[in-house]
Design an enzyme around this catalytic site. Structure first.
Site, PDB file in Angstrom:
ATOM      1  N   HIS A  22       0.827  -1.210   0.000  1.00 29.54           N
ATOM      2  CA  HIS A  22       0.000   0.000   0.000  1.00 29.54           C
ATOM      3  C   HIS A  22       0.861   1.261   0.000  1.00 29.54           C
ATOM      4  O   HIS A  22       0.661   2.168  -0.828  1.00 29.54           O
ATOM      5  CB  HIS A  22      -0.911  -0.007   1.232  1.00 29.54           C
ATOM      6  N   GLU A  23       1.810   1.329   0.922  1.00 27.24           N
ATOM      7  CA  GLU A  23       2.627   2.534   1.031  1.00 27.24           C
ATOM      8  C   GLU A  23       3.557   2.706  -0.160  1.00 27.24           C
ATOM      9  O   GLU A  23       3.869   3.829  -0.557  1.00 27.24           O
ATOM     10  CB  GLU A  23       3.426   2.514   2.337  1.00 27.24           C
ATOM     11  N   HIS A  26       1.830   4.791  -2.838  1.00 29.61           N
ATOM     12  CA  HIS A  26       1.971   6.240  -2.632  1.00 29.61           C
ATOM     13  C   HIS A  26       3.394   6.697  -2.968  1.00 29.61           C
ATOM     14  O   HIS A  26       3.597   7.705  -3.649  1.00 29.61           O
ATOM     15  CB  HIS A  26       1.683   6.588  -1.164  1.00 29.61           C
TER      16      HIS A  26
END
Length: 456
Positions: A22-23, A26
């Site tokens: 997920h990170e 970003h």
């Protein structure tokens, strides 16, 4: 304790993988679009490990609280930014750029799930054929027309090669239809349609008990109740049981299947049993008292320390289905699987909010940890499948329009696009507080459901 330790390690590994995915979404998109990343962190709180890149100064961190992560970007709202670097600040970017960076986290969760399912479909997804072994008297399944020997071939037109496909199809189709058309085939009756009322299926599915509550028991091979090993010092050893003993009766009840025997023992902790065994053509009566085992989670159960003899490798062949596609076809199948699960999760969540589905369907950290341990113990393919499902859950959850989540930021951006200017800091600060309260409330509810589930 070893089981608990394995569960904890599996849970932490799963969290680390999914948070990193997920990170990284970003992080990767931010850097590609020219935004400077100051820190990439897996976990919150005190850093356990950190390293600063000599190339761009980005700090990579593994922190003590493994319940999330974050990517800290250069931003004038958090600290002064030198004029020469203002073009790299997140707050200075256009609305489309900021939106792309925010949506990248959930998007990478979905991409990870698609890749995981693609890998499973290419290598072969193994599951049990949906063969009905038992139909409970008076159950909804019996009332609908299921009989022993049925093989479920479809649910409302959707093919179901395994029991897993049956359960997912029943739940997803039940949200749209009052009655499900179940395609079945039977050696005696041939092909036919079974009409199954759908109004209570979501409730029946609580805690993964859909088939049990319907009154359906999957068919499986009968395993002879023959002891293959005895654990030294346990109740069976002390009573004189030996490897090779075949269980004939227990408390005057005939025993024909190993699973039947195991369930009988587990249900009788500290209760003395009279067991008739066949040993070298002789019949013996042995008195055994199962030891009470108190697990880390769940109810106490009985154990005597006896294992089944080695099961022939081909015993399950007639009951196992393998779903496999070519590399290109697997891409489409993986996308469809991820989409179907995403829609199902979102709709179930909506039904919970309006009260049509019980909150008992929520899974908190205890349930997720338990599932991580169980799936890892079953093998790598099951663990990958578990990661894919949880990754989709994270993607769906993070896209909800709740402040502090990615969906909340996207909602702010939508308002900004309509207004033509950014929202005030005060408005966003109040929104963050409300979002945090909502999130804490949902997490507390999920934790409460978990405790009720495991502690009764």
């Amino acid at each position: 304790m070893n089981s608990l330790l394995f569960t904890i390690i599996s849970f932490l590994v799963a969290l680390a993988i999914l948070i990193a995915v997920h990170e990284f979404g970003h992080f990767w998109v931010a850097r590609k679009l020219g935004v400077k990343v100051l820190r990439f962190s897996i976990g919150f709180g005190k850093p356990l490990w950190k390293k600063t890149s000599q190339v761009d100064g980005t700090e990579y961190v593994v922190a003590a609280i493994p319940l999330g992560g974050y990517v800290k970007m250069l931003d004038e709202r958090e600290a002064p930014v030198p004029e020469a670097m203002q073009n790299q600040a997140f707050n200075r970017q256009s609305l489309p750029v900021r939106s792309a960076i925010v949506v990248a986290g959930p998007l990478f969760n979905f991409l990870f799930a698609i890749f995981a399912f693609w890998l499973i479909f290419v290598t072969g997804d193994s599951g049990l054929k949906p063969l009905v072994g038992k139909v409970e008297e008076g159950s909804l399944a019996q009332q609908s027309g299921f009989v022993v020997g049925d093989r479920i071939t479809s649910v409302s037109g959707k093919a179901t090669p395994t029991w897993e496909n049956v359960v997912y199809a029943m739940l997803s189709q039940a949200l749209d239809k009052d009655t499900l058309q179940i395609g079945v085939t039977n050696p005696q009756q041939g092909e036919r349609q079974v009409l199954l009322p759908s109004q209570d299926l979501a409730t029946m599915a609580e805690e993964g008990q859909l088939l049990t509550n319907l009154g359906l028991t999957p068919d499986r091979p009968e395993i002879p109740p023959v002891i293959g090993e005895i654990v030294p010092g346990e109740a069976a050893d002390k009573a004189g049981m030996k490897a090779g003993d075949r269980i004939i009766r227990v408390d005057d009840q005939p025993v024909t299947d190993w699973a039947e025997w195991v369930n009988y023992v587990r249900e009788r902790p500290d209760q003395t049993m009279l067991i008739e065994v066949s040993r070298e053509r002789e019949s013996l009566i042995i008195e055994v008292t199962p030891k009470t085992v108190i697990p880390d989670q769940g109810e106490p159960y009985g154990r005597i320390g006896a294992g089944v003899e080695q099961i022939p490798s081909d015993l399950w062949d007639d009951y196992r289905a393998i779903v496999r596609y070519g590399p290109l076809e697997s891409v489409g199948q993986a996308i469809n699987k991820s989409w179907d699960l995403s829609v199902l999760m979102l709709r179930m969540l909506g039904k919970m909010i309006i009260g049509e589905v019980s909150v008992k369907n929520l899974s908190g950290p205890i349930s997720i940890a338990d599932s991580a341990g169980k799936s890892a113990s079953f093998g790598l393919v099951y663990f990958i499948k578990f990661l894919a499902v949880v990754s989709i859950s994270l993607g769906v959850l993070n896209l909800l329009p709740i402040p502090v989540l990615d969906g909340g930021h996207l909602f702010y951006f939508l308002i900004e696009a309509i207004k033509g200017k950014p929202l005030s800091d005060r408005f966003m600060e109040q929104g963050q507080k409300i979002g945090l309260l909502i999130l804490l409330g949902v997490m507390s509810l999920a934790f409460y459901v978990d405790l009720n589930r495991f502690l009764g």
